[in-house]
Design a protein around this motif. Structure first.
Motif, PDB file in Angstrom:
ATOM      1  N   MET A  94     -17.763 -54.033 -19.670  1.00 30.48           N
ATOM      2  CA  MET A  94     -17.113 -53.566 -18.442  1.00 30.48           C
ATOM      3  C   MET A  94     -17.052 -52.042 -18.490  1.00 30.48           C
ATOM      4  SD  MET A  94     -13.228 -54.208 -17.102  1.00 30.48           S
ATOM      5  CE  MET A  94     -13.509 -55.661 -16.119  1.00 30.48           C
ATOM      6  N   ALA A  95     -17.388 -51.405 -17.371  1.00 36.37           N
ATOM      7  CA  ALA A  95     -17.348 -49.939 -17.313  1.00 36.37           C
ATOM      8  C   ALA A  95     -16.478 -49.489 -16.152  1.00 36.37           C
ATOM      9  CB  ALA A  95     -18.761 -49.383 -17.156  1.00 36.37           C
ATOM     10  N   GLY A  96     -15.677 -48.473 -16.386  1.00 41.66           N
ATOM     11  CA  GLY A  96     -14.771 -47.967 -15.354  1.00 41.66           C
ATOM     12  C   GLY A  96     -15.124 -46.557 -14.923  1.00 41.66           C
TER      13      GLY A  96
ATOM     14  N   GLN B  39      -7.491 -59.396  -9.123  1.00 43.77           N
ATOM     15  CA  GLN B  39      -6.631 -59.143 -10.279  1.00 43.77           C
ATOM     16  C   GLN B  39      -5.151 -59.148  -9.896  1.00 43.77           C
ATOM     17  OE1 GLN B  39      -5.972 -55.334 -12.446  1.00 43.77           O
ATOM     18  NE2 GLN B  39      -7.106 -56.353 -14.094  1.00 43.77           N
TER      19      GLN B  39
ATOM     20  N   ASN C 136      -3.733 -59.181 -15.373  1.00 38.56           N
ATOM     21  CA  ASN C 136      -3.672 -57.841 -15.975  1.00 38.56           C
ATOM     22  C   ASN C 136      -2.546 -57.757 -17.011  1.00 38.56           C
ATOM     23  OD1 ASN C 136      -2.776 -55.135 -16.426  1.00 38.56           O
ATOM     24  ND2 ASN C 136      -3.821 -54.432 -14.574  1.00 38.56           N
TER      25      ASN C 136
ATOM     26  N   TYR D 203      -5.532 -43.326 -22.761  1.00 35.36           N
ATOM     27  CA  TYR D 203      -6.979 -43.166 -22.581  1.00 35.36           C
ATOM     28  C   TYR D 203      -7.518 -42.140 -23.573  1.00 35.36           C
ATOM     29  CZ  TYR D 203      -6.242 -45.846 -18.375  1.00 35.36           C
ATOM     30  OH  TYR D 203      -5.914 -46.850 -17.504  1.00 35.36           O
TER      31      TYR D 203
ATOM     32  N   VAL E 181      -8.651 -45.977  -7.131  1.00 38.44           N
ATOM     33  CA  VAL E 181     -10.029 -45.456  -7.212  1.00 38.44           C
ATOM     34  C   VAL E 181     -11.013 -46.518  -6.683  1.00 38.44           C
ATOM     35  CG1 VAL E 181     -11.839 -44.565  -8.727  1.00 38.44           C
ATOM     36  CG2 VAL E 181      -9.442 -44.017  -9.226  1.00 38.44           C
TER      37      VAL E 181
ATOM     38  N   PHE F  77      -5.269 -53.870  -9.268  1.00 39.58           N
ATOM     39  CA  PHE F  77      -4.238 -54.869  -9.545  1.00 39.58           C
ATOM     40  C   PHE F  77      -3.351 -55.059  -8.319  1.00 39.58           C
ATOM     41  CE2 PHE F  77      -1.876 -51.116 -11.302  1.00 39.58           C
ATOM     42  CZ  PHE F  77      -0.703 -51.200 -10.554  1.00 39.58           C
TER      43      PHE F  77
ATOM     44  N   ILE G 159     -17.728 -46.832 -22.218  1.00 37.65           N
ATOM     45  CA  ILE G 159     -19.164 -47.129 -22.099  1.00 37.65           C
ATOM     46  C   ILE G 159     -19.672 -46.223 -20.985  1.00 37.65           C
ATOM     47  CG2 ILE G 159     -20.870 -48.896 -21.482  1.00 37.65           C
ATOM     48  CD1 ILE G 159     -18.739 -50.946 -22.624  1.00 37.65           C
TER      49      ILE G 159
ATOM     50  N   ALA H 185     -15.162 -52.049 -13.560  1.00 36.78           N
ATOM     51  CA  ALA H 185     -13.748 -52.246 -13.913  1.00 36.78           C
ATOM     52  C   ALA H 185     -12.817 -52.099 -12.708  1.00 36.78           C
ATOM     53  CB  ALA H 185     -13.347 -51.222 -14.979  1.00 36.78           C
ATOM     54  N   PRO H 186     -11.677 -52.778 -12.777  1.00 40.47           N
ATOM     55  CA  PRO H 186     -10.646 -52.522 -11.756  1.00 40.47           C
ATOM     56  C   PRO H 186     -10.058 -51.136 -11.997  1.00 40.47           C
ATOM     57  CG  PRO H 186      -9.799 -53.985 -13.476  1.00 40.47           C
ATOM     58  CD  PRO H 186     -11.239 -53.753 -13.796  1.00 40.47           C
ATOM     59  N   MET H 187      -9.875 -50.368 -10.934  1.00 34.08           N
ATOM     60  CA  MET H 187      -9.234 -49.053 -11.080  1.00 34.08           C
ATOM     61  C   MET H 187      -8.363 -48.783  -9.857  1.00 34.08           C
ATOM     62  SD  MET H 187     -11.846 -46.537 -13.063  1.00 34.08           S
ATOM     63  CE  MET H 187     -13.317 -46.992 -12.198  1.00 34.08           C
TER      64      MET H 187
HETATM   65  C1  LIG Z   1      -7.433 -44.440 -12.398  1.00 38.38           C
HETATM   66  C2  LIG Z   1      -7.479 -45.726 -13.173  1.00 38.38           C
HETATM   67  C3  LIG Z   1      -6.936 -46.866 -12.614  1.00 38.38           C
HETATM   68  C4  LIG Z   1      -6.960 -48.080 -13.320  1.00 38.38           C
HETATM   69  N1  LIG Z   1      -6.471 -49.212 -12.731  1.00 38.38           N
HETATM   70  C5  LIG Z   1      -6.590 -50.411 -13.370  1.00 38.38           C
HETATM   71  C6  LIG Z   1      -6.215 -51.625 -12.719  1.00 38.38           C
HETATM   72  O1  LIG Z   1      -5.807 -51.657 -11.546  1.00 38.38           O
HETATM   73  N2  LIG Z   1      -6.326 -52.769 -13.440  1.00 38.38           N
HETATM   74  C7  LIG Z   1      -6.807 -52.777 -14.744  1.00 38.38           C
HETATM   75  O2  LIG Z   1      -6.888 -53.839 -15.350  1.00 38.38           O
HETATM   76  N3  LIG Z   1      -7.194 -51.653 -15.346  1.00 38.38           N
HETATM   77  C8  LIG Z   1      -7.110 -50.482 -14.689  1.00 38.38           C
HETATM   78  N4  LIG Z   1      -7.562 -49.350 -15.291  1.00 38.38           N
HETATM   79  C9  LIG Z   1      -8.219 -49.443 -16.620  1.00 38.38           C
HETATM   80  C10 LIG Z   1      -9.740 -49.630 -16.477  1.00 38.38           C
HETATM   81  O3  LIG Z   1     -10.043 -50.861 -15.849  1.00 38.38           O
HETATM   82  C11 LIG Z   1     -10.434 -49.572 -17.837  1.00 38.38           C
HETATM   83  O4  LIG Z   1      -9.888 -50.582 -18.645  1.00 38.38           O
HETATM   84  C12 LIG Z   1     -10.263 -48.226 -18.528  1.00 38.38           C
HETATM   85  O5  LIG Z   1     -10.486 -47.160 -17.626  1.00 38.38           O
HETATM   86  C13 LIG Z   1     -11.202 -48.075 -19.727  1.00 38.38           C
HETATM   87  O6  LIG Z   1     -12.538 -48.215 -19.313  1.00 38.38           O
HETATM   88  P1  LIG Z   1     -13.516 -46.936 -19.080  1.00 38.38           P
HETATM   89  O7  LIG Z   1     -13.456 -46.101 -20.337  1.00 38.38           O
HETATM   90  O8  LIG Z   1     -14.869 -47.530 -18.840  1.00 38.38           O
HETATM   91  O9  LIG Z   1     -12.977 -46.173 -17.907  1.00 38.38           O
HETATM   92  C14 LIG Z   1      -7.518 -48.134 -14.622  1.00 38.38           C
HETATM   93  C15 LIG Z   1      -8.076 -46.968 -15.177  1.00 38.38           C
HETATM   94  C16 LIG Z   1      -8.053 -45.784 -14.472  1.00 38.38           C
HETATM   95  C17 LIG Z   1      -8.673 -44.545 -15.099  1.00 38.38           C
END
Ligand SMILES: Cc1cc2nc3c(=O)[nH]c(=O)nc-3n(C[C@H](O)[C@H](O)[C@H](O)COP(=O)(O)O)c2cc1C
Length: 319
Positions: free
Chosen positions: A225-227, A72, A99, A178, A15, A37, A206, A10-12
């Motif tokens: 997708m996993a973040g 993104q 996004n 979240y 991070v 993003f 996930i 996943a995009p983060m």
């Molecule tokens: C610190 C952080 C930053 C994130 N930044 C983005 C981002 O830049 N773009 C995006 O689409 N989602 C972003 N997300 C959301 C994640 O891509 C993902 O949708 C969300 O964490 C749920 O997935 P997970 O439970 O596997 O973490 C972010 C999440 C976190 C925790």
């Protein structure tokens, strides 16, 4: 056991930047990863910004191990989003993601805030698709709604413009942020028709092979997708696709130690390196009590050489 067709990292933002994508993709066997993003305002993104945010563009838009990176974009101006997507494509991007899921209050009229405006989501997505070369993969990443998962079908219908290649859905609303107790994989399962055959990608909590199975059963998705869990378990993609066991703590600490070198390679200021390694270990600590105990000690270190020593000693002790 169903093997997922695809697993994405996943995009983060803050991070999963280039060094973390480098490290996690090398371990995780992901089908694709995403840039953080990149905010588009009232001018097309300059090439300089795109190359800074996605240095992989210079390497065929792949991480060092060959994992493709999808770029993104986040914004509310359809024409500028389209022009920015075209520029990214001209620089070598093969996939663009829009996004509509970021819950931050600081993105103002963009990200998940647009979940209150399905018509604008449609306009942005349609404009980007119509102006982008058809060979460039285009996806949308969204949440189930702004305030209520019942908004999801209309939002998915709005996004599902002809030629869109994928819709990635985080199984929460903007309001749910979240929250652990709010996760609606089952709602994703009801959206396939609204998506008019465009493949859906399930996202949210996930964390291992078991949760991936439950998620696939409930959502009817084979693309995942996993973040956050991809940092807790750096080989998560391998766990989901190949049945690999989680890495032992010793291996995760070796990764933490190697992250200093990677951050150097990516020209990170020395003073930020320790924070980034602590951030990574902050996710690793969720794997078990031993990891949590090490993190509690590691957090108290304020100096890079001492941190490297502490990691090395623990790695040796665990050998
Ligand atoms: C610190 C952080 C930053 C994130 N930044 C983005 C981002 O830049 N773009 C995006 O689409 N989602 C972003 N997300 C959301 C994640 O891509 C993902 O949708 C969300 O964490 C749920 O997935 P997970 O439970 O596997 O973490 C972010 C999440 C976190 C925790």
């Amino acid at each position: 056991m169903t093997v997922p067709e695809k697993v994405y990292l996943a995009p983060m933002e803050g991070v999963c930047d280039p060094p973390l994508r480098h490290m996690l993709c090398a371990q995780g066997c992901y089908d694709e990863c995403f840039s953080e993003f990149i905010r588009v305002t009232d001018v097309p993104l300059p090439a300089k910004t795109l190359l800074r945010e996605v240095p992989e563009l210079k390497e065929d838009c792949c991480t060092a191990d060959g994992t493709p990176v999808r770029v993104q974009l986040l914004g509310d101006n359809a024409e500028m989003m389209a022009a920015s997507a075209q520029r990214a494509a001209a620089l070598g991007a093969r996939g663009i993601d829009l996004n509509f899921g970021c819950p931050s209050r600081f993105v103002h009229h963009a990200g998940a805030m647009l979940l209150r405006e399905p018509e604008l989501i449609r306009r942005i997505t349609a404009t980007v698709r119509e102006t982008l070369d058809q060979s460039i993969f285009l996806s949308v990443k969204m949440r189930l709604g702004f305030a209520d998962p019942a908004e999801a079908p209309d939002l998915v219908r709005a996004a599902a413009v002809p030629g869109l290649n994928e819709i990635i859905i985080h199984a929460r609303t903007r309001k749910e942020l979240y929250r652990k107790d709010s996760l609606h994989w089952d709602v994703i399962g009801t959206l396939h028709e609204a998506a008019s055959g465009i493949p859906l990608v399930a996202n949210g909590d996930i964390v291992d092979a078991e949760s991936a199975q439950h998620c696939m059963e409930q959502t009817g998705c084979t693309r995942l997708m996993a973040g956050r869990a991809a940092l807790t378990e750096p080989n998560l993609g391998r766990m989901l696709k190949q049945g690999a066991a989680p890495l032992p703590l010793q291996e995760k600490l070796k990764l933490a130690l190697s992250l200093f070198t990677l951050l150097d390679q990516y020209h990170f200021a020395v003073k930020s390196q320790l924070d980034r390694v602590k951030q990574f270990l902050g996710f690793v600590r969720r794997s078990d009590a031993q990891a949590a105990e090490f993190f509690a000690e590691f957090c108290r270190v304020n100096e890079i050489e001492a941190a490297k020593r502490q990691l090395t000693e623990k790695i040796e002790a665990l050998a």
